[in-house]
Write an enzyme that holds these catalytic residues in place. Structure first.
Site, short mmCIF file in Angstrom:
data_model
loop_
_atom_site.label_atom_id
_atom_site.label_comp_id
_atom_site.label_asym_id
_atom_site.label_seq_id
_atom_site.Cartn_x
_atom_site.Cartn_y
_atom_site.Cartn_z
N ASP A 411 0.86 -1.19 0.00
CA ASP A 411 0.00 0.00 0.00
C ASP A 411 0.89 1.25 0.00
OD1 ASP A 411 -2.30 1.56 0.21
OD2 ASP A 411 -2.45 1.35 2.39
N GLU A 414 2.83 5.19 -3.81
CA GLU A 414 2.87 6.21 -4.88
C GLU A 414 4.19 6.97 -4.88
OE1 GLU A 414 0.32 5.79 -2.65
OE2 GLU A 414 -0.76 4.54 -4.07
N ASP A 495 -8.97 3.30 -2.66
CA ASP A 495 -10.03 3.73 -1.76
C ASP A 495 -11.26 4.24 -2.48
OD1 ASP A 495 -8.16 3.09 0.08
OD2 ASP A 495 -7.65 5.14 0.62
O1 MIG Z 1 -4.43 6.18 3.82
O2 MIG Z 1 -3.85 0.94 5.74
O3 MIG Z 1 -5.95 2.03 0.26
O4 MIG Z 1 -6.93 -0.13 1.70
O5 MIG Z 1 -7.01 0.11 4.50
C1 MIG Z 1 -5.03 4.97 4.16
C2 MIG Z 1 -5.00 1.70 5.81
C3 MIG Z 1 -4.03 3.86 4.17
C4 MIG Z 1 -5.07 2.95 2.25
C5 MIG Z 1 -5.48 1.72 1.55
C6 MIG Z 1 -6.54 1.04 2.36
C7 MIG Z 1 -6.00 0.71 3.73
C8 MIG Z 1 -5.55 1.98 4.42
N1 MIG Z 1 -4.55 2.66 3.59
#
Ligand code: MIG
Length: 848
Positions: A411, A414, A495
């Protein structure tokens, strides 16, 4: 006086989830100068040299002005026998470590020449011209011009909007964008590859450069696609093919395919931000089994960690990870954990200390380590442009793998960053001043490296799998990516919200990703942010059961979003579709085999399959799932009837054994709990008895449902192997072709390297008879094939009473593989090669 309704954003506010005030939807205004062939005097050739490979090199130069004193740019053009051409523009050598393309050895086979148009080079490919080269220090612009017709443009990966990309400027810049309203662009993934269709001729264009790009798809001129790349070199690949499928094959030939996942990865994944502590994880797993819900995976979001320190466990909430994971494994659950790139600044934390002492974190131009902020507070970012850093990061996964974690979910890559002001750090990602040291000896700024950051992270994770779990295929899902992401990871679309609009936009979004090379794709079922309604959750669940990566996930502050959280009827619906998903596992797994072996997407837009049917150019809410199933998910609230357009051929309603002739519009009943689903005439669907998870030993045989076409023929196939591990790459797999023709079933092993886990085959031949009963239908039968009704079948009369389908007080679950064939049309045979006769109940057809 006009009131200013804008909301003022206080400087110190957490901006992570507010609208980005600095969003740019247009390329910044720049003055470009035209690039021309270098003037070498009258009669002189524009070709300035020949590279070692034999490719001709042209010199180009922008007219010299006071500002532009730069060296000329070089342009070369090379071709591949297989319909792939590359145009390279640059001041010198392109830094090859950036290219995601692994050039096939035969790449530079010939050197197509560039034509001259107003002293400017132009590459002509059928009805397409690539030219109008323009230059501005720091950016290049060129135009793809269609000579005759308004082109259809598809692809570009993860974007909001419809399949056809025309009429908008698209930006390539990986962004943490949590609010995907229709105008939002870019999102997390940038894939600068598009299909261009001109009067049934198909082309592909891939601009291999990870810097920011803008694609102006026919906004100012309907025949033009103008691309800006914020860099001063370019590799442009042009592909031509007889069909979109052939173009995609050429693209995956350059950037790689989605490898076959372990079969458990294709099961159901349950996630939440976060199931914590361990007792909560156990409770959720228990509910699945108590409710007899097939599922394979529970995902751990960030709260399993100690204060969001990557590769650690929260001692309080997760005191004993191995026994937790063991227990989960006993009830058939695998664990996938989230991993973020941001490493907490904490001198007590070994990952931080190690990375710091080895100089592994990204720096600012003056050499100081950049500190951003993500979940753990102040954080630093590993420099994944370097092999040593990737190896180190990969190795750190031992902390997860040694306790039994099976897969990884990358996650925030980017990479996201919550700090700073929005001027300095647009798009909630790290600032462009950051440096990636690279292994070439030349550091590059993030203005160029940004879109490849996640690629480096995903490669690092892959190294972790190879090192610590070499016997497994590895299962990796990522949020961010660039072209070629599919080689290392699947993608989930980040998201979304529990909005009907987001269910609706998930369909073309997943389809666009799929045809941009990424086969393993899925959306957060039910929506990530906000509270899903029972109706929305049920509809989304039915849809996701027919997407490649099937996961429910929701944010930390939503109502429960588990299958049982919405009452008994939603529970029944989810169970029904989970069972169906698991029944179809042999079919789905076979489709993934075709992805690895041929680059064939699992989920396909209809135009991709029938490029010649103009009606399909704009069908955004129907798709093929695998070779034989057409799904038309309901994505709007309070809908009882769904309009579908069926492409050419014969179509069988999956639930009612009604037969439709294609190239026709239909209104089908779609009460809650019913996903409009059709089987393509001429196909054979392999399926099996559903299991609670993919690790349960199989007890029954394999079923083959045969759906003959107009000529009473059908074909299908089955791929099987050990479902994990690498044996299949050494031939340890079986590929079995099934052919049906006029009452004869043939089973033929194309490869016999693995003993199938089923011993018997239960064959049924569908007649599609049911829907026509009681109707004075005009029927036609060609070549002894099934009889087609030209009228609306009685089952779907518009007057049908559907008892409160929307409030879910009553749900009638539709019957899968509906078949009115009598016992005569069934056959049980061994799953060995051979030919068998089957007595198809012709009566069932003739009675119509
Ligand atoms: O800014 O880890 O897209 O699936 O649950 C949020 C917490 C950070 C973004 C991910 C989301 C995840 C969440 N993460």
């Amino acid at each position: 006086m006009k009131q200013d309704n804008r909301i003022e954003i206080e400087e110190d506010k957490d901006l992570a989830h507010t609208e980005n005030p600095t969003r740019r939807t247009k390329p910044p205004a720049r003055s470009f100068t035209e690039l021309k062939f270098e003037d070498k005097g009258p009669g002189k050739d524009t070709v300035t040299g020949t590279a070692a490979s034999g490719v001709q090199v042209y010199n180009l130069c922008a007219p010299r002005t006071e500002k532009n004193t730069k060296k000329p740019l070089y342009m070369s053009c090379s071709g591949h026998a297989e319909g792939v051409y590359r145009i390279r523009v640059g001041e010198g050598e392109v830094p090859s470590s950036w290219s995601v393309v692994e050039l096939p050895p035969a790449f530079e086979v010939f050197s197509p020449s560039l034509e001259e148009r107003n002293s400017s080079p132009e590459f002509v490919l059928g009805p397409l011209k690539i030219g109008k080269w323009r230059y501005n220090p720091g950016a290049l612009r060129f135009t793809l011009e269609s000579v005759s017709h308004i082109p259809r443009v598809y692809g570009l990966g993860e974007k909001m909007g419809r399949l056809d990309r025309s009429g908008r400027v698209w930006e390539m810049w990986n962004t943490d964008e949590p609010e995907h309203v229709p105008s939002r662009d870019p999102l997390y993934v940038s894939i600068p590859f598009a299909f261009v269709g001109i009067e049934n001729r198909w082309f592909g264009i891939f601009v291999d450069n990870p810097a920011r790009q803008y694609w102006d798809v026919a906004t100012s001129n309907q025949k033009e696609l103008t691309i800006d790349v914020e860099d001063d070199y370019l590799d442009i690949y042009l592909m031509e093919g007889a069909s979109p499928r052939e173009v995609l094959r050429r693209y995956t030939g350059l950037t790689g395919v989605t490898p076959l996942p372990p079969i458990w990865g294709l099961g159901y994944h349950q996630s939440r931000y976060s199931y914590s502590p361990d007792a909560e994880v156990r409770r959720v797993a228990g509910e699945f089994r108590k409710n007899e819900l097939p599922a394979d995976v529970i995902q751990f979001d960030i709260d399993y960690m100690n204060g969001y320190r990557i590769f650690t466990w929260d001692k309080e909430g997760f005191p004993d990870p191995p026994s937790l994971i063991d227990d989960l494994s006993d009830s058939g659950f695998k664990v996938v954990t989230i991993v973020d790139p941001g490493v907490k600044v904490d001198p007590e934390y070994s990952v931080y200390r190690e990375g710091l002492s080895r100089g592994y974190f990204c720096t600012l131009p003056d050499g100081t380590i950049y500190q951003g902020a993500v979940w753990p507070g102040k954080a630093v970012y590993p420099d994944f442009s370097r092999q040593a850093v990737r190896t180190w990061w990969g190795d750190l996964h031992r902390e997860l793998f040694k306790h039994g974690v099976s897969g990884i979910w990358n996650d925030m890559n980017e990479p996201a960053d919550f700090t700073g002001d929005s001027e300095y750090r647009p798009d909630y990602t790290v600032p462009n001043e950051l440096r990636a040291a690279t292994d070439t000896g030349t550091a590059v700024s993030f203005a160029r490296f940004h879109n490849l950051y996640s690629g480096g992270m995903n490669r690092a994770t892959r190294e972790g799998f190879s090192k610590h779990k070499p016997e497994t295929r590895g299962f990796l899902i990522t949020r961010s990516g660039y072209a070629g992401v599919q080689r290392n990871a699947g993608v989930w679309t980040g998201d979304n919200c529990s909005w009907w609009e987001h269910l609706d936009s998930a369909v073309p979004m997943l389809l666009s990703l799929s045809i941009s090379g990424v086969s393993l794709v899925g959306s957060d079922t039910g929506g990530f942010q906000e509270d899903a309604s029972a109706q929305l959750y049920a509809r989304w669940f039915c849809f996701s059961a027919f997407t490649p990566y099937f996961r429910s996930h929701s944010a930390d502050d939503t109502r429960p979003h588990e299958p049982w959280s919405f009452g008994g009827n939603v529970l029944n619906i989810t169970r029904h579709y989970l069972r169906l998903r698991y029944s179809l596992m042999p079919y789905i797994y076979t489709a993934f085999f075709r992805t690895e072996s041929e680059g064939e997407p699992v989920m396909k837009p209809l135009f991709f399959e029938w490029p010649g049917d103009e009606r399909l150019a704009e069908v955004n809410n129907e798709y093929m799932f695998g070779p034989s199933l057409l799904a038309a998910p309901v994505t709007t609230a309070d809908t009882l009837w769904q309009h579908v357009y069926l492409p050419e051929g014969l179509w069988y309603d999956f639930w009612e054994d009604i037969l439709y002739r294609g190239q026709s519009d239909r209104l089908v009943s779609a009460p809650i709990g019913k996903l409009p689903l059709f089987v393509r005439g001429g196909s054979i669907l392999p399926h099996e008895a559903p299991r609670l998870h993919t690790g349960v030993e199989r007890s029954g045989g394999l079923f083959l449902d045969v759906y003959p076409d107009e000529n009473d023929r059908a074909a299908g196939e089955l791929y099987c192997d050990a479902e994990e591990g690498w044996g299949y790459r050494n031939g340890e797999y079986s590929l079995i072709a099934f052919i049906y023709q006029k009452g004869k079933v043939q089973v033929r092993y194309e490869n016999e390297g693995f003993q199938p886990p089923w011993s018997t085959l239960n064959v049924r031949v569908h007649t599609g008879g049911e829907g026509c009963s009681g109707q004075s239908a005009h029927t036609t039968s060609k070549g002894g094939g099934p009889v087609v009704s030209e009228t609306t079948p009685s089952r779907t009369r518009l007057s049908e009473k559907t008892a409160d389908p929307l409030r879910l007080t009553s749900v009638k679950l539709p019957r899968p593989f509906a078949c009115e064939q009598s016992e005569k049309g069934r056959l049980e045979i061994p799953l060995t090669g051979g030919e068998y006769s089957i007595a198809v109940d012709i009566d069932a057809r003739e009675n119509l």
